[in-house]
Write a protein that holds these residues in place. Sequence first.
Motif: not given
Length: 168
Positions: A31-34, A39-40, A138-140
Amino acid sequence: MRSKNISLEIIKQLEDLLSAMDESQYTQPLTVFNGGSLGQHIRHTVEFFQCFIGGLKNGIIDYDARKRDMKIENDIAYTLDCLGNISAQILEISDAQKLMLIATYYDEVIPEMVVSNVQRELVYLIEHSIHHFALVRIGVQENFPEVSLPYSFGVAYSTIKYRESVSA
Protein backbone atom coordinates in the motif's frame (compact mmCIF):
# COMPACT_ATOMS: atom_id res chain seq x y z
CA MET A 1 38.73 5.47 -7.13
CA ARG A 2 36.45 6.01 -4.13
CA SER A 3 33.23 6.10 -6.17
CA LYS A 4 34.01 2.63 -7.52
CA ASN A 5 34.40 1.25 -3.97
CA ILE A 6 31.27 3.00 -2.71
CA SER A 7 29.32 1.63 -5.69
CA LEU A 8 30.40 -1.85 -4.69
CA GLU A 9 29.34 -1.14 -1.09
CA ILE A 10 25.91 -0.03 -2.34
CA ILE A 11 25.52 -3.24 -4.32
CA LYS A 12 26.59 -5.25 -1.25
CA GLN A 13 23.91 -3.50 0.83
CA LEU A 14 21.34 -4.57 -1.73
CA GLU A 15 22.68 -8.14 -1.81
CA ASP A 16 22.46 -8.29 1.99
CA LEU A 17 18.86 -7.08 1.94
CA LEU A 18 17.86 -9.59 -0.72
CA SER A 19 19.51 -12.39 1.24
CA ALA A 20 17.37 -11.46 4.27
CA MET A 21 14.07 -11.58 2.37
CA ASP A 22 11.90 -14.21 0.77
CA GLU A 23 10.19 -13.85 -2.59
CA SER A 24 6.73 -13.31 -1.11
CA GLN A 25 8.07 -10.23 0.69
CA TYR A 26 9.99 -9.14 -2.40
CA THR A 27 6.99 -9.33 -4.74
CA GLN A 28 4.12 -8.39 -2.44
CA PRO A 29 2.14 -5.33 -3.57
CA LEU A 30 2.51 -2.70 -0.82
CA THR A 31 0.00 0.00 0.00
CA VAL A 32 2.82 2.41 0.87
CA PHE A 33 4.01 2.02 -2.76
CA ASN A 34 0.50 2.38 -4.25
CA GLY A 35 0.49 -1.34 -5.04
CA GLY A 36 4.10 -1.49 -6.18
CA SER A 37 6.56 -3.94 -4.67
CA LEU A 38 10.04 -3.87 -3.21
CA GLY A 39 11.08 -5.87 -6.26
CA GLN A 40 9.97 -3.05 -8.55
CA HIS A 41 12.12 -0.48 -6.75
CA ILE A 42 15.04 -2.86 -6.71
CA ARG A 43 14.60 -3.69 -10.40
CA HIS A 44 14.69 0.01 -11.20
CA THR A 45 17.93 0.45 -9.27
CA VAL A 46 19.58 -2.66 -10.75
CA GLU A 47 18.65 -1.64 -14.27
CA PHE A 48 20.26 1.78 -13.86
CA PHE A 49 23.51 -0.02 -13.06
CA GLN A 50 22.96 -2.31 -16.07
CA CYS A 51 22.51 0.72 -18.34
CA PHE A 52 25.75 2.13 -16.99
CA ILE A 53 27.58 -1.15 -17.64
CA GLY A 54 26.17 -1.26 -21.17
CA GLY A 55 27.35 2.30 -21.71
CA LEU A 56 30.88 1.39 -20.69
CA LYS A 57 31.01 -0.78 -23.80
CA ASN A 58 29.59 1.65 -26.35
CA GLY A 59 30.29 5.05 -24.75
CA ILE A 60 26.61 6.04 -24.46
CA ILE A 61 24.52 5.56 -21.34
CA ASP A 62 20.77 5.65 -21.85
CA TYR A 63 19.03 5.27 -18.50
CA ASP A 64 15.65 5.47 -20.23
CA ALA A 65 16.42 2.32 -22.25
CA ARG A 66 16.01 0.00 -19.28
CA LYS A 67 14.74 -3.46 -20.21
CA ARG A 68 12.23 -3.53 -17.35
CA ASP A 69 13.11 -7.16 -16.79
CA MET A 70 10.27 -8.67 -14.76
CA LYS A 71 12.57 -11.49 -13.68
CA ILE A 72 14.60 -8.97 -11.63
CA GLU A 73 11.34 -7.80 -10.10
CA ASN A 74 10.20 -11.31 -9.14
CA ASP A 75 13.21 -13.59 -8.67
CA ILE A 76 15.68 -12.87 -5.87
CA ALA A 77 18.26 -15.44 -7.02
CA TYR A 78 18.26 -14.00 -10.53
CA THR A 79 18.61 -10.48 -9.13
CA LEU A 80 21.55 -11.56 -6.99
CA ASP A 81 23.19 -13.00 -10.14
CA CYS A 82 22.64 -9.67 -11.91
CA LEU A 83 24.21 -7.82 -8.99
CA GLY A 84 27.20 -10.17 -9.05
CA ASN A 85 27.69 -9.45 -12.76
CA ILE A 86 27.44 -5.71 -12.15
CA SER A 87 30.02 -5.89 -9.35
CA ALA A 88 32.41 -7.84 -11.56
CA GLN A 89 32.10 -5.21 -14.31
CA ILE A 90 32.61 -2.34 -11.87
CA LEU A 91 35.75 -4.04 -10.55
CA GLU A 92 37.16 -4.01 -14.09
CA ILE A 93 36.82 -0.23 -14.50
CA SER A 94 40.28 1.25 -14.92
CA ASP A 95 39.67 4.74 -16.34
CA ALA A 96 37.52 6.91 -14.08
CA GLN A 97 37.86 9.89 -16.41
CA LYS A 98 36.77 8.05 -19.56
CA LEU A 99 34.27 10.29 -21.31
CA MET A 100 30.73 9.04 -21.73
CA LEU A 101 27.66 10.45 -23.43
CA ILE A 102 24.39 10.40 -21.53
CA ALA A 103 21.22 10.25 -23.63
CA THR A 104 18.49 12.46 -22.20
CA TYR A 105 15.07 12.71 -23.78
CA TYR A 106 12.72 14.87 -21.73
CA ASP A 107 10.12 15.91 -24.36
CA GLU A 108 12.17 15.03 -27.41
CA VAL A 109 12.13 11.86 -29.47
CA ILE A 110 15.77 12.36 -30.42
CA PRO A 111 17.97 12.41 -27.34
CA GLU A 112 20.07 15.31 -26.23
CA MET A 113 23.55 14.00 -25.57
CA VAL A 114 25.26 15.23 -22.41
CA VAL A 115 28.97 14.72 -21.78
CA SER A 116 29.91 12.98 -18.54
CA ASN A 117 32.55 10.55 -17.39
CA VAL A 118 32.70 7.18 -15.67
CA GLN A 119 33.39 8.58 -12.21
CA ARG A 120 30.57 11.14 -12.43
CA GLU A 121 28.12 8.42 -13.43
CA LEU A 122 29.21 6.22 -10.54
CA VAL A 123 28.51 9.14 -8.21
CA TYR A 124 25.09 9.52 -9.82
CA LEU A 125 24.36 5.79 -9.39
CA ILE A 126 25.35 5.93 -5.73
CA GLU A 127 23.00 8.85 -5.03
CA HIS A 128 20.20 7.38 -7.15
CA SER A 129 20.49 4.04 -5.35
CA ILE A 130 20.46 5.64 -1.89
CA HIS A 131 17.31 7.54 -2.85
CA HIS A 132 15.56 4.32 -3.85
CA PHE A 133 16.93 2.52 -0.81
CA ALA A 134 15.22 5.16 1.35
CA LEU A 135 11.93 4.20 -0.29
CA VAL A 136 12.70 0.50 0.11
CA ARG A 137 13.44 1.16 3.80
CA ILE A 138 9.95 2.59 4.23
CA GLY A 139 8.43 -0.45 2.54
CA VAL A 140 10.43 -2.86 4.67
CA GLN A 141 9.83 -1.06 7.96
CA GLU A 142 6.09 -0.68 7.35
CA ASN A 143 5.49 -4.22 6.15
CA PHE A 144 8.30 -6.53 7.22
CA PRO A 145 9.66 -5.45 10.62
CA GLU A 146 11.31 -8.86 10.94
CA VAL A 147 13.74 -7.84 8.15
CA SER A 148 16.63 -5.99 9.77
CA LEU A 149 18.19 -3.06 7.95
CA PRO A 150 21.46 -1.37 8.92
CA TYR A 151 21.23 2.18 10.22
CA SER A 152 22.88 3.53 7.06
CA PHE A 153 20.57 1.80 4.54
CA GLY A 154 18.91 4.49 2.46
CA VAL A 155 20.70 7.34 4.21
CA ALA A 156 22.96 9.66 2.21
CA TYR A 157 26.64 9.62 3.14
CA SER A 158 26.51 13.37 3.81
CA THR A 159 23.59 12.86 6.21
CA ILE A 160 25.44 10.12 8.08
CA LYS A 161 28.50 12.38 8.43
CA TYR A 162 26.32 15.28 9.60
CA ARG A 163 24.51 13.14 12.19
CA GLU A 164 27.85 11.86 13.47
CA SER A 165 29.22 15.40 13.81
CA VAL A 166 26.13 16.58 15.68
CA SER A 167 26.18 13.69 18.11
CA ALA A 168 29.93 14.03 18.78
